[in-house]
Design a protein around this motif. Structure first.
Motif, mmCIF file in Angstrom:
data_model
loop_
_atom_site.group_PDB
_atom_site.id
_atom_site.type_symbol
_atom_site.label_atom_id
_atom_site.label_comp_id
_atom_site.label_asym_id
_atom_site.label_seq_id
_atom_site.Cartn_x
_atom_site.Cartn_y
_atom_site.Cartn_z
ATOM 1 N N ILE A 63 28.760 65.574 22.320
ATOM 2 C CA ILE A 63 28.310 66.732 21.746
ATOM 3 C C ILE A 63 27.249 67.049 22.548
ATOM 4 O O ILE A 63 26.451 66.313 22.981
ATOM 5 C CB ILE A 63 28.157 66.240 20.273
ATOM 6 N N GLY A 64 26.684 68.262 22.504
ATOM 7 C CA GLY A 64 25.487 68.593 23.160
ATOM 8 C C GLY A 64 25.100 69.979 22.587
ATOM 9 O O GLY A 64 25.544 70.706 21.655
ATOM 10 N N TYR A 65 23.786 70.449 23.248
ATOM 11 C CA TYR A 65 23.319 71.537 22.750
ATOM 12 C C TYR A 65 23.983 72.702 23.392
ATOM 13 O O TYR A 65 24.731 72.697 24.420
ATOM 14 C CB TYR A 65 21.866 71.751 23.493
ATOM 15 N N ARG A 66 24.065 73.817 22.468
ATOM 16 C CA ARG A 66 24.638 74.866 23.347
ATOM 17 C C ARG A 66 24.097 75.784 24.377
ATOM 18 O O ARG A 66 23.200 76.628 24.220
ATOM 19 C CB ARG A 66 24.865 76.142 21.959
ATOM 20 N N ASP A 67 24.557 74.976 25.324
ATOM 21 C CA ASP A 67 23.405 75.432 26.493
ATOM 22 C C ASP A 67 24.308 75.229 28.023
ATOM 23 O O ASP A 67 24.270 74.469 28.818
ATOM 24 C CB ASP A 67 22.209 74.629 26.807
ATOM 25 N N LEU A 68 25.416 76.220 28.274
ATOM 26 C CA LEU A 68 26.159 76.067 29.357
ATOM 27 C C LEU A 68 25.368 76.293 30.404
ATOM 28 O O LEU A 68 25.669 75.743 31.582
ATOM 29 C CB LEU A 68 27.282 77.196 29.015
ATOM 30 N N ALA A 101 47.370 65.538 21.685
ATOM 31 C CA ALA A 101 47.833 64.648 22.678
ATOM 32 C C ALA A 101 48.440 63.366 22.239
ATOM 33 O O ALA A 101 49.044 62.611 22.821
ATOM 34 C CB ALA A 101 46.604 64.463 23.348
ATOM 35 N N GLY A 102 48.232 63.316 20.627
ATOM 36 C CA GLY A 102 48.910 61.993 20.039
ATOM 37 C C GLY A 102 47.822 60.973 19.762
ATOM 38 O O GLY A 102 48.465 59.913 19.527
ATOM 39 N N ASP A 103 46.662 61.250 19.727
ATOM 40 C CA ASP A 103 45.880 60.349 19.346
ATOM 41 C C ASP A 103 44.590 61.072 18.509
ATOM 42 O O ASP A 103 44.868 61.920 17.936
ATOM 43 C CB ASP A 103 44.900 59.644 20.485
ATOM 44 N N ARG A 104 43.328 60.761 18.496
ATOM 45 C CA ARG A 104 42.271 61.301 17.685
ATOM 46 C C ARG A 104 40.908 60.672 18.378
ATOM 47 O O ARG A 104 40.913 59.890 19.241
ATOM 48 C CB ARG A 104 42.061 60.732 16.261
ATOM 49 N N VAL A 105 39.959 61.403 17.971
ATOM 50 C CA VAL A 105 38.434 61.159 18.487
ATOM 51 C C VAL A 105 38.008 59.985 17.720
ATOM 52 O O VAL A 105 38.340 59.831 16.691
ATOM 53 C CB VAL A 105 37.635 62.205 17.975
ATOM 54 N N ARG A 106 37.692 58.919 18.298
ATOM 55 C CA ARG A 106 37.287 57.604 17.840
ATOM 56 C C ARG A 106 35.592 57.371 17.518
ATOM 57 O O ARG A 106 35.112 56.432 16.825
ATOM 58 C CB ARG A 106 37.702 56.801 18.692
ATOM 59 N N TYR A 107 35.019 58.139 18.560
ATOM 60 C CA TYR A 107 33.553 58.110 18.220
ATOM 61 C C TYR A 107 32.803 59.434 19.002
ATOM 62 O O TYR A 107 33.346 60.197 19.301
ATOM 63 C CB TYR A 107 33.028 56.784 19.165
ATOM 64 N N VAL A 108 31.443 59.340 18.724
ATOM 65 C CA VAL A 108 30.581 60.474 18.870
ATOM 66 C C VAL A 108 29.529 60.123 19.876
ATOM 67 O O VAL A 108 28.968 58.849 19.732
ATOM 68 C CB VAL A 108 30.127 61.308 17.909
ATOM 69 N N LYS A 109 29.253 60.876 21.205
ATOM 70 C CA LYS A 109 28.035 60.525 21.837
ATOM 71 C C LYS A 109 27.312 62.007 22.153
ATOM 72 O O LYS A 109 27.858 62.745 22.769
ATOM 73 C CB LYS A 109 28.495 59.745 23.052
ATOM 74 N N PRO A 110 26.139 61.992 21.926
ATOM 75 C CA PRO A 110 25.253 63.125 22.273
ATOM 76 C C PRO A 110 25.132 63.084 23.706
ATOM 77 O O PRO A 110 25.169 62.048 24.565
ATOM 78 C CB PRO A 110 23.987 62.946 21.363
ATOM 79 N N HIS A 111 25.053 64.253 24.249
ATOM 80 C CA HIS A 111 24.630 64.620 25.843
ATOM 81 C C HIS A 111 23.427 65.027 25.961
ATOM 82 O O HIS A 111 22.627 65.919 25.192
ATOM 83 C CB HIS A 111 25.641 65.429 26.069
ATOM 84 N N GLY A 112 22.852 64.527 27.445
ATOM 85 C CA GLY A 112 21.838 65.068 27.881
ATOM 86 C C GLY A 112 20.623 65.446 26.952
ATOM 87 O O GLY A 112 19.961 64.285 26.499
ATOM 88 N N ALA A 113 19.853 66.487 26.753
ATOM 89 C CA ALA A 113 18.479 66.695 26.242
ATOM 90 C C ALA A 113 18.836 66.236 24.842
ATOM 91 O O ALA A 113 18.047 65.732 24.257
ATOM 92 C CB ALA A 113 18.258 67.988 26.390
ATOM 93 N N LEU A 114 19.923 66.627 24.171
ATOM 94 C CA LEU A 114 20.243 66.240 22.741
ATOM 95 C C LEU A 114 20.231 64.522 22.544
ATOM 96 O O LEU A 114 19.740 64.099 21.669
ATOM 97 C CB LEU A 114 21.517 66.783 22.356
ATOM 98 N N TYR A 115 20.904 63.858 23.693
ATOM 99 C CA TYR A 115 20.650 62.403 23.664
ATOM 100 C C TYR A 115 19.271 61.930 23.153
ATOM 101 O O TYR A 115 19.011 61.154 22.618
ATOM 102 C CB TYR A 115 21.330 61.907 24.748
#
Length: 251
Positions: A63-68, A101-115
């Motif tokens: 996940i990250g800030y809305r900042d493409l 695709a046959g699985d699921r999200v297992r965890y969350v990791k923030p990205h970049g500035a949000l991290y």
């Protein structure tokens, strides 16, 4: 003795690509897949999830800030309630493709500035954790140990997994040295050495010197956009094996 190896993947957008995701998925055990805010789009999210499932790699919502435009690396003033909703939005979007695709999200990791922001700000950390609890309290949170993210997750009963970086030098305070700092981004030889040191001693290099700082990771990240990232990850996995360290996902 085991350790997870993760990478940030799916970080293209439209016709623009970044990294060699398919090759990296042959090496890592967990994939932090961009959810469309700092990078990624529906087609890339679908493709990356499908490849991860095909190769037996665990899927995490990066996940990250809305900042493409800024690739999520710019500081942004986002209120905690808004961040909670944007985290939930990104998590749900990626999980849809993971389940297709046959699985699921297992965890969350923030990205970049949000991290970095959520590691230091209790309100932002609580917002990320609140979204995880609302979506699925069985999900883990991957981030820097000893920070607000770990404290918020622990208080909320969310599993926290500490992360270290093979290809980045640290500050004396234990955070990542800013990318513009001399020596902040490690070359392949130094990244391989740091990965083994992280696994064996829980410590990492401080930028610009030989001193170290305690990190104590359960997962090590190799950035997918680092120069020669695939070769770096391949050598890191081999070096960990040579050191007798099993590489396996934490979920």
């Amino acid at each position: 003795m085991g350790l997870d190896l993760n990478s940030d993947l799916g970080e293209g957008f439209g016709a623009w690509t970044m990294g060699e995701d398919a090759s990296m998925l042959d090496i890592v055990t967990s994939a932090n897949i961009a959810c469309g805010f700092h990078a990624g789009d529906p087609t890339i999210m679908r493709r990356t999830c499908a490849l991860a499932v095909q190769k037996g790699v665990r899927i995490g919502a990066h996940i990250g800030y809305r900042d493409l435009a800024g690739f999520g690396r710019r500081a942004m003033a986002v209120a905690p309630a808004e961040l909670r909703d944007e985290t939930l939005y990104q998590l749900g979007a990626l999980d849809g493709f993971a389940r297709a695709a046959g699985d699921r999200v297992r965890y969350v990791k923030p990205h970049g500035a949000l991290y970095h922001a959520a590691a230091a700000d209790a309100g932002l950390a609580d917002a990320v954790v609140a979204a995880i609890r609302e979506y699925d309290s069985a999900l883990a949170l991957l981030g820097p140990a000893g920070t607000q993210l770990e404290e918020s997750a622990t208080l909320a009963g969310i599993r926290f997994v500490g992360e270290g970086f093979a290809d980045r030098a640290y500050t004396a305070a234990g955070g990542l040295a800013p990318r513009g700092t001399p020596g902040a981004v490690l070359d392949t030889d130094h990244a391989v050495a740091q990965a083994v040191t992280l696994a064996e001693t829980g410590s990492a290099r401080i930028a610009g010197g030989d001193a170290t700082v305690t990190v104590s990771p359960d997962s090590i990240c190799v950035h997918g956009d680092t120069p020669a990232a695939v070769e770096m990850a391949r050598r890191i996995r081999a070096a960990l094996g040579d050191a007798g360290i099993a590489v396996a996902s934490f979920t």
